[in-house]
Structures are given as structure tokens and as C-alpha cells.
Motif scaffolding. Structure first.
Motif, mmCIF file in Angstrom:
data_model
loop_
_atom_site.group_PDB
_atom_site.id
_atom_site.type_symbol
_atom_site.label_atom_id
_atom_site.label_comp_id
_atom_site.label_asym_id
_atom_site.label_seq_id
_atom_site.Cartn_x
_atom_site.Cartn_y
_atom_site.Cartn_z
ATOM 1 N N GLU A 3 31.377 -7.380 -9.008
ATOM 2 C CA GLU A 3 30.870 -7.981 -10.257
ATOM 3 C C GLU A 3 30.109 -9.279 -9.976
ATOM 4 O OE1 GLU A 3 34.195 -8.350 -12.877
ATOM 5 O OE2 GLU A 3 34.375 -6.189 -13.181
ATOM 6 N N THR A 4 29.256 -9.214 -8.973
ATOM 7 C CA THR A 4 28.448 -10.373 -8.589
ATOM 8 C C THR A 4 26.974 -10.035 -8.756
ATOM 9 O OG1 THR A 4 30.082 -11.224 -7.031
ATOM 10 C CG2 THR A 4 27.792 -11.876 -6.677
ATOM 11 N N ALA A 5 26.253 -10.909 -9.439
ATOM 12 C CA ALA A 5 24.819 -10.704 -9.657
ATOM 13 C C ALA A 5 24.033 -11.395 -8.551
ATOM 14 C CB ALA A 5 24.408 -11.242 -11.023
ATOM 15 N N LEU A 6 23.269 -10.623 -7.807
ATOM 16 C CA LEU A 6 22.376 -11.192 -6.802
ATOM 17 C C LEU A 6 21.061 -11.572 -7.467
ATOM 18 C CD1 LEU A 6 22.974 -8.793 -3.766
ATOM 19 C CD2 LEU A 6 23.986 -11.032 -4.204
ATOM 20 N N PRO A 7 20.234 -12.372 -6.797
ATOM 21 C CA PRO A 7 18.961 -12.807 -7.408
ATOM 22 C C PRO A 7 18.099 -11.627 -7.846
ATOM 23 C CG PRO A 7 19.396 -14.019 -5.389
ATOM 24 C CD PRO A 7 20.440 -12.960 -5.460
ATOM 25 N N ALA A 8 17.331 -11.847 -8.906
ATOM 26 C CA ALA A 8 16.460 -10.796 -9.427
ATOM 27 C C ALA A 8 15.390 -10.411 -8.413
ATOM 28 C CB ALA A 8 15.809 -11.251 -10.730
ATOM 29 N N GLU A 9 15.066 -11.322 -7.519
ATOM 30 C CA GLU A 9 14.097 -11.035 -6.454
ATOM 31 C C GLU A 9 14.567 -11.711 -5.183
ATOM 32 O OE1 GLU A 9 9.333 -11.722 -5.554
ATOM 33 O OE2 GLU A 9 10.058 -11.616 -7.619
ATOM 34 N N PHE A 10 14.675 -10.933 -4.094
ATOM 35 C CA PHE A 10 15.134 -11.503 -2.834
ATOM 36 C C PHE A 10 13.979 -12.250 -2.160
ATOM 37 C CE2 PHE A 10 18.509 -7.950 -2.031
ATOM 38 C CZ PHE A 10 19.150 -8.317 -3.199
ATOM 39 N N PRO A 11 14.216 -13.461 -1.669
ATOM 40 C CA PRO A 11 13.152 -14.192 -0.956
ATOM 41 C C PRO A 11 12.780 -13.492 0.345
ATOM 42 C CG PRO A 11 15.253 -15.334 -0.754
ATOM 43 C CD PRO A 11 15.477 -14.228 -1.748
ATOM 44 N N ARG A 12 11.604 -13.839 0.866
ATOM 45 C CA ARG A 12 11.113 -13.250 2.108
ATOM 46 C C ARG A 12 10.735 -14.343 3.100
ATOM 47 N NH1 ARG A 12 7.515 -7.945 0.364
ATOM 48 N NH2 ARG A 12 8.993 -7.151 -1.216
ATOM 49 N N GLU A 29 31.013 -20.762 0.627
ATOM 50 C CA GLU A 29 31.531 -19.438 0.965
ATOM 51 C C GLU A 29 31.520 -18.471 -0.216
ATOM 52 O OE1 GLU A 29 32.128 -18.443 3.869
ATOM 53 O OE2 GLU A 29 32.294 -20.273 5.056
ATOM 54 N N SER A 30 31.391 -18.984 -1.422
ATOM 55 C CA SER A 30 31.363 -18.100 -2.593
ATOM 56 C C SER A 30 29.955 -17.589 -2.891
ATOM 57 C CB SER A 30 31.887 -18.861 -3.821
ATOM 58 O OG SER A 30 31.009 -19.921 -4.179
ATOM 59 N N LYS A 31 28.979 -18.065 -2.128
ATOM 60 C CA LYS A 31 27.578 -17.746 -2.405
ATOM 61 C C LYS A 31 27.083 -16.613 -1.514
ATOM 62 C CE LYS A 31 23.013 -20.018 -2.486
ATOM 63 N NZ LYS A 31 22.292 -21.279 -2.195
ATOM 64 N N PHE A 32 26.211 -15.773 -2.055
ATOM 65 C CA PHE A 32 25.548 -14.733 -1.270
ATOM 66 C C PHE A 32 24.052 -15.023 -1.288
ATOM 67 C CE2 PHE A 32 29.406 -12.757 -2.916
ATOM 68 C CZ PHE A 32 29.977 -12.281 -1.737
ATOM 69 N N ALA A 33 23.455 -15.095 -0.088
ATOM 70 C CA ALA A 33 22.046 -15.459 0.028
ATOM 71 C C ALA A 33 21.280 -14.346 0.743
ATOM 72 C CB ALA A 33 21.898 -16.777 0.782
ATOM 73 N N PRO A 34 20.790 -13.339 -0.011
ATOM 74 C CA PRO A 34 20.003 -12.270 0.617
ATOM 75 C C PRO A 34 18.619 -12.759 1.008
ATOM 76 C CG PRO A 34 20.062 -11.969 -1.760
ATOM 77 C CD PRO A 34 20.948 -13.142 -1.467
ATOM 78 N N LEU A 35 18.065 -12.159 2.058
ATOM 79 C CA LEU A 35 16.762 -12.576 2.568
ATOM 80 C C LEU A 35 16.118 -11.411 3.308
ATOM 81 C CD1 LEU A 35 14.762 -14.969 3.400
ATOM 82 C CD2 LEU A 35 16.131 -15.088 5.508
ATOM 83 N N TRP A 36 14.860 -11.126 2.962
ATOM 84 C CA TRP A 36 14.086 -10.168 3.748
ATOM 85 C C TRP A 36 13.385 -10.908 4.887
ATOM 86 C CZ3 TRP A 36 14.606 -5.141 3.462
ATOM 87 C CH2 TRP A 36 14.947 -4.515 2.253
ATOM 88 N N PHE A 76 21.333 0.956 6.388
ATOM 89 C CA PHE A 76 22.254 -0.162 6.178
ATOM 90 C C PHE A 76 23.540 0.092 6.941
ATOM 91 C CE2 PHE A 76 19.516 -0.424 2.474
ATOM 92 C CZ PHE A 76 19.281 -1.784 2.390
ATOM 93 N N GLY A 77 24.069 -0.946 7.576
ATOM 94 C CA GLY A 77 25.381 -0.846 8.197
ATOM 95 C C GLY A 77 26.447 -0.967 7.118
ATOM 96 N N LEU A 78 27.070 0.151 6.772
ATOM 97 C CA LEU A 78 28.068 0.133 5.693
ATOM 98 C C LEU A 78 29.241 -0.765 6.042
ATOM 99 C CD1 LEU A 78 29.081 1.196 2.953
ATOM 100 C CD2 LEU A 78 30.143 3.099 4.187
ATOM 101 N N ASP A 79 29.707 -0.704 7.287
ATOM 102 C CA ASP A 79 30.864 -1.519 7.681
ATOM 103 C C ASP A 79 30.563 -3.004 7.514
ATOM 104 O OD1 ASP A 79 32.135 0.911 8.712
ATOM 105 O OD2 ASP A 79 30.684 0.744 10.329
ATOM 106 N N ARG A 80 29.387 -3.414 7.972
ATOM 107 C CA ARG A 80 29.020 -4.829 7.880
ATOM 108 C C ARG A 80 28.835 -5.256 6.429
ATOM 109 N NH1 ARG A 80 24.448 -6.513 12.032
ATOM 110 N NH2 ARG A 80 25.931 -5.494 13.421
ATOM 111 N N LEU A 81 28.267 -4.366 5.609
ATOM 112 C CA LEU A 81 28.105 -4.661 4.188
ATOM 113 C C LEU A 81 29.455 -4.851 3.520
ATOM 114 C CD1 LEU A 81 26.407 -4.874 1.595
ATOM 115 C CD2 LEU A 81 26.439 -2.369 1.474
ATOM 116 N N ILE A 82 30.414 -3.977 3.826
ATOM 117 C CA ILE A 82 31.758 -4.094 3.238
ATOM 118 C C ILE A 82 32.432 -5.371 3.715
ATOM 119 C CG2 ILE A 82 34.006 -2.988 2.973
ATOM 120 C CD1 ILE A 82 31.630 -1.538 1.628
ATOM 121 N N MET A 83 32.223 -5.733 4.973
ATOM 122 C CA MET A 83 32.796 -6.971 5.508
ATOM 123 C C MET A 83 32.338 -8.163 4.684
ATOM 124 S SD MET A 83 32.567 -8.397 9.453
ATOM 125 C CE MET A 83 30.909 -9.059 9.352
ATOM 126 N N ILE A 84 31.064 -8.179 4.309
ATOM 127 C CA ILE A 84 30.535 -9.276 3.497
ATOM 128 C C ILE A 84 31.111 -9.232 2.090
ATOM 129 C CG2 ILE A 84 28.419 -10.170 2.437
ATOM 130 C CD1 ILE A 84 26.950 -9.271 4.983
#
Length: 607
Positions: A286-295, A439-446, A551-559
Motif C-alpha cells: 500500500e505504498t504509492a511510488l512517484p507518478a513518473e520515475f526520474p532518469r 529507510e521508509s522511503k523508496f526512490a526508483p530511478l531509471w 526483474f529479479g523477483l527475489d531482490r524486489l521482494i527483499m526491498i
């Protein structure tokens, strides 16, 4: 009476009872105040047993959670009498009434914390030996012991939650991709060895003596075949295998979310993948990631962070100081291929002992030392190396870093790969030390615009940075022959919090272009035919433009779980030596099996 029972042998109570017509009505985590007065039947393992004189309490556990159960002599004398035989990790079935907990006994940390079950009847379904470690989240048991008894470790609520979440994530992926018209197709596990990357796991063939299958490092070539076949959109949640050195986020066998699409470009693939990850985060935690991932380009990532998977949750950046010290009297910096500096605000508080520990830490990455400068409160610089700098070099360094009183500057100089690796790792260490990471933040990046090839000094040739089926960027085909190191790839990686969770590319889809790529890699026509003949044949029959991502499913689940090790999200993981402590794999096999395979082992040299 109870004292006599506690002193006697419990054999008569240890009869393993059949379930019969007893059917479980609830899990141990779904009974709440809305069920008050109901008769329920739950089953599970005894977490704790507490004898409070007239009453016996147990916490019953299943994979969903805990429920408090009460044996009362006033409610059922026989059930209470037999309950003295219960021990931790016994498996029991409980039939009883839901009632409110007494005042002062409510546990707000549990979903079931407002109620308890008063027992009408119960069955002993199995006994248990005393486990080698406590089945609870805060166990202090060594990981080696927990891996040996992994079936017990998986009973711990924290690990059970990881696998509940893993299942939710996998189902979220399937729903999302199915909704976009993807077909789930299984590809072979026994396949051809095509070594252009990590080492293959080889499987000898009994029916074809002297020949071997390989376990797939990825379904790469098969998913490209499926695009040639016209299936258009493919995905698979698939096991892959790589015989390589392990780290906290790697295993010899791992799971990929593998995706391929026809008639698409980078933007379409990245858009699909980005929305998939956004959906998974929303549906699982139940976490909303940014509407657009930075590059960020590969070049910028290496310049500012020293690695191609930067953790951008905090701002510390590397700065290149090569120009400042080129030709300097301080030869360590002046003759280095690359010199970089990392400014840490308020870092002057670090003790000499801590700096020495960081010096040892960067040696892991090939560094021969760690130079530093502390900026004192009066603005003067404290360091063993400052005496070697000219006034002009000090001025330019001040202008480059903007360092202030209380800061510390860390330097690395030498080969570019060592400088970047050492400072990238040090940056993360310092981010933790100074609590700069949320640690509560998720920062996706292309990360984009990777080099297509990189030079391997050991093999004395160029090798593919991703794989040899990645297309060069538009207009760079000639670079392959003339300046192979300058060509950029139509490739993209998705990074979250410093972990690469996925990577992909637009593929080469014409035989002419694939032949040019093989030539740039030093693979002649004969070798290309031997390794990749089936791909070359397929590309001659109208292969569509296509690309994909994995995508590495294991690594994604770890995050998603916030786990520190990938082993915490794999049911039966291997150690860092690629062994399974539970099954004792790998192991020797009978000589008759080897004879059937036409294999003879060399004798091991005695130490």
C-alpha cells in the motif's frame, strides 16, 4: 489433581488424534470482536504455554498470526486436565467459544488482541521435540543453524510474512500482465550452453554421452524466439541459474519476472514496466511510488555516485578533482588515472579510529588507502596530505567542494574502476553513519545510455555489457567497427534504493546487425554458428522489432519486505558458498551414476 498430572508420564496424552470431521473454520489471525459468542475451530502450533494456577493459556500460531486460547477447569474439566501435557510447537486443534479478554489483558499489538478462545474440546495432532532455537522473530540463533533447520525458521512470523507478501507480489504481476494481453509461456530448463557472461551450471546427458545441457542463466534466446514466432507479448516467472560468487543480494538459483514485447521501443517497455512496479508496491505494501520515475544516464551516475545503481535517497555526491591535481607535486594524485573527492557535511566529528576503519573498508574494493581532510571550526585544514598541496590547489579544491567548517573530505586516486567502487561503497557507509538515509522511503530511478561494450583486459577483447543481443543506439552502428568502446546501447535498468531490480534492452532483430555485433565481440562466423546458430536462423525469417526487460523477483521482494538479505525471501536458499545446509547439497553421487554418464572424476589432491 493437577500436581499429580504434572509429575506423571505424559504418554497417555501423546496419542496422535485424527482430524475426523473436525474442519478448520478460521485462521489464527482473523478472529476479532465481531466473532464474540461464536463457536470456532482453529489449528496450529503452540507458540507459548503459561500455567496460571487454575487456568492454562496457550498462544496458538499459524502462518497468519496468533490467537490466545484458555483452558478453564470451570468450563471443561477434561480439556483442562489434558492441557497440562501441551508443550511448545505441539500441533493442536482447538474447538471453543470466542469471548472478550478480561480488563487489562487486551493486546493492541495483535489483530486478535481483544479476544480469546475458551476451550470446549481439543485434539493433539502431533508432538514436537524441543526446537534448536526459539520460534520467534527476535531469535539470536546463528544463520547457519537456522538454515540447517530452515523448515523451523520458516515458522517464524517475520519470515512467514515475507512469503505471504511474495505470493501477493507474484499474483499482482500476473494480473497486471494478463490485463495487458501478455501470454505466460514456459521455456526449457535444459538448454544449450552459450557462455557469454556468468558461468553456466552444466548437466551431463546420459543418452548423449560426453555432451551437456546447461541450466538457463535467463530465457533470453527463447523469449526472442517467441517474438519471431508471433506470440507478440510474453512473460514468465522463471527460475534462472548462474554459477558465480555470491553476495547478500545474490543466489546461484534465483527467480526472474521475464518479459518480452514485439513492435515496441524503449519508451513503451519502460512505461509498461514502471506502471507494473507501481502497481505491485500499491497492492502489496500500500505504498504509492512517484507518478513518473526520474532518469539518469550511465555517465552521470558514474560521475556523481561511482556506480550504475545509485541510492538517491540522500544527497552525498562524488566530485572529480583530476584536473586540479594533474601534474601536482603530490604524485599519488598527480599521476592517477582518476581522482575524486567526497565531501561529508559535519563529518569532521569522525574519530581517527573511525577513519582507520573506513580505510580498511575501502581496501575491499582494491583501494590502497583513504586520504582525508578535516575542515576545523576556524576554517583551517587538518590532514597529513595538505602539506603536499600548493596554494592554488587548495583554492581550487575549496571552490570545487564548497567545504565548510566541520566538514570532512575523503579522496580516492588511482584506476578509475577502483576509485569509483571504493567511494561508492564509502558513500553508502557514511550515509548510514550519519543517518542520512530515510529507510521508509523508496526512490526508483531509471539508468539509461549504457555503453554497449566494455573492454575485458583478461580476454583482450570487447565483451557485451548486458548481452550480445542488445541493439546499439540509432546512428551508432558504425561505431561497432570503428570505435566499439564509444557505442551506446538501447538499454535501461530500474534501480530502487541502490539495488538494480530490473534491466532490459531493445534487441537486435536483423541477421546483418547481429553479425556486426558478433564481429565487434571477436566472435567469428564459425563460433557464432556453433553457439547461436538457431538464433541466426530465426532472424532470417522476419523477426519483428522487439525488446523486453527482466526483474529479479527475489531482490524486489527483499526491498518490499525491508529484508537485509535475499536469503530471507527465498524459501530454501543457499549459503554464500552455494551450499544447502538443510539437504547437504551439493553432495557426491554413486560411481554407478557417473558410469552411466560417462564421467570419471579426478582424484582430489591430499592437503
Amino acid at each position: 489433581m493437577s500436581e499429580q498430572i504434572e509429575e506423571r508420564d505424559y504418554d497417555e496424552y501423546r496419542v496422535i488424534e485424527p482430524l475426523g470431521d473436525w474442519k478448520r473454520t478460521h485462521s489464527c489471525n482473523e478472529i476479532t470482536a465481531k466473532n464474540l459468542g461464536e463457536e470456532i475451530l482453529i489449528m496450529g502450533w503452540v507458540q507459548f504455554r503459561r500455567d496460571h494456577g487454575g487456568l492454562i493459556f496457550i498462544d496458538l500460531r499459524d502462518r497468519e498470526g496468533l490467537t490466545q486460547v484458555v483452558f478453564s477447569p470451570e468450563h471443561n474439566v477434561d480439556a483442562h486436565e489434558r492441557a497440562h501435557a501441551i508443550r511448545s510447537e505441539y500441533v493442536v486443534a482447538i474447538k471453543g467459544q470466542v469471548r472478550e479478554r478480561p480488563d487489562g489483558m487486551i493486546n493492541k499489538n495483535l489483530t486478535t488482541g481483544e479476544i480469546e478462545i475458551v476451550v470446549d474440546e481439543w485434539k493433539l495432532l502431533n508432538t514436537s521435540e524441543t526446537p534448536p532455537f526459539a520460534i520467534e522473530d527476535r531469535t539470536d540463533a546463528a544463520e547457519q543453524l537456522r538454515l540447517k533447520y530452515r523448515f523451523l525458521d520458516l515458522r517464524r512470523p517475520a519470515l512467514a510474512r515475507n512469503f505471504i507478501l511474495r505470493n501477493k507480489a507474484a499474483q499482482s504481476v500476473r494480473r497486471y500482465l494478463d490485463g495487458l494481453g501478455f501470454l505466460e509461456v514456459e521455456t526449457p530448463v535444459l538448454t544449450k550452453s552459450t557462455p557469454e557472461g556468468a558461468r553456466d551450471f552444466l548437466v551431463p546427458s546420459r543418452m548423449n554421452s560426453g555432451e551437456f545441457y546447461a541450466l538457463p542463466q535467463s530465457p533470453q534466446l527463447f523469449k526472442q524466439m517467441l517474438m519471431v514466432s508471433g506470440l507478440d507479448r510474453y512473460f514468465q516467472i522463471v527460475k534462472c541459474f548462474r554459477d558465480e560468487d555470491l553476495r547478500a543480494d545474490r543466489q546461484p538459483e534465483f527467480t526472474q519476472i521475464d518479459i518480452e514485447m514485439s513492435f515496441v521501443d524503449e519508451e513503451q517497455i519502460m512505461g509498461m514496466a514502471e506502471n507494473m512496479i507501481r502497481t505491485v508496491f500499491n497492492e502489496t505494501i500500500e505504498t504509492a511510488l512517484p507518478a513518473e520515475f526520474p532518469r539518469m544516464t550511465f555517465a552521470d551516475a558514474m560521475r556523481d555516485y561511482g556506480c550504475d545503481k545509485p541510492d538517491v535517497r540522500f544527497d552525498l555526491k562524488l566530485q572529480e578533482a583530476s584536473d586540479i591535481f594533474r601534474g601536482s607535486d603530490f604524485k599519488v594524485f598527480g599521476k592517477a588515472e582518476l581522482c575524486k573527492v567526497l565531501r561529508v557535511p559535519d563529518g569532521a566529528q569522525l574519530s581517527r579510529k573511525e577513519i582507520d576503519e573506513y580505510t580498511k573498508f575501502v581496501e575491499i574494493y582494491g583501494s590502497k588507502g583513504l586520504a582525508w581532510i578535516k575542515v576545523k571550526e576556524d576554517g583551517t585544514w587538518q590532514s597529513p596530505i595538505v602539506k603536499f598541496f600548493s596554494e592554488e590547489e587548495c583554492t581550487k579544491l575549496q571552490e570545487l567542494t564548497g567545504c565548510q567548517p566541520g566538514d570532512i573530505l575523503f579522496f580516492q586516486a588511482g584506476a578509475a574502476d577502483i576509485v569509483n567502487a571504493a567511494l561508492a561503497a564509502l558513500r553508502l557507509k557514511l550515509g548510514e553513519r550519519f543517518e542520512l538515509i530515510d529507510e521508509s522511503k523508496f526512490a526508483p530511478l531509471w539508468v539509461t545510455d549504457f555503453p554497449l561494450l566494455e573492454y575485458n583486459p583478461d580476454e583482450k577483447r570487447y565483451v557485451a555489457r548486458h548481452h550480445p543481443f542488445t541493439s546499439p543506439q540509432v546512428g551508432q552502428i558504425d561505431e561497432l567497427a570503428e570505435k566499439p568502446g564509444d557505442a551506446l546501447a538501447r538499454a535501461y535498468d530500474l534501480v530502487i534504493n541502490g539495488y538494480e531490480i530490473g534491466g532490459g534492452s531493445i534487441r537486435i532483430h536483423t541477421p546483418e546487425m547481429q553479425e556486426k555485433m558478433f564481429a565487434a565481440l571477436g566472435i567469428d562466423e564459425e563460433e557464432a554458428r556453433a553457439k547461436f546458430g538457431f538464433l541466426m536462423d530465426a532472424l532470417k525469417f522476419g523477426a519483428p522489432p522487439h525488446g523486453g526487460i527482466a526483474f529479479g523477483l527475489d531482490r524486489l521482494i527483499m526491498i518490499l519486505c525491508g529484508a537485509k538479505s535475499i536469503r530471507d525471501v527465498i524459501a530454501f536458499p543457499k549459503t554464500q558458498k552455494a551450499t544447502c545446509l538443510m539437504t547437504e547439497a551439493p553432495s557426491g553421487v554413486a560411481s554407478t551414476q557417473l558410469r552411466d554418464l560417462g564421467i570419471r572424476l579426478r582424484e582430489k589432491k591430499e592437503a
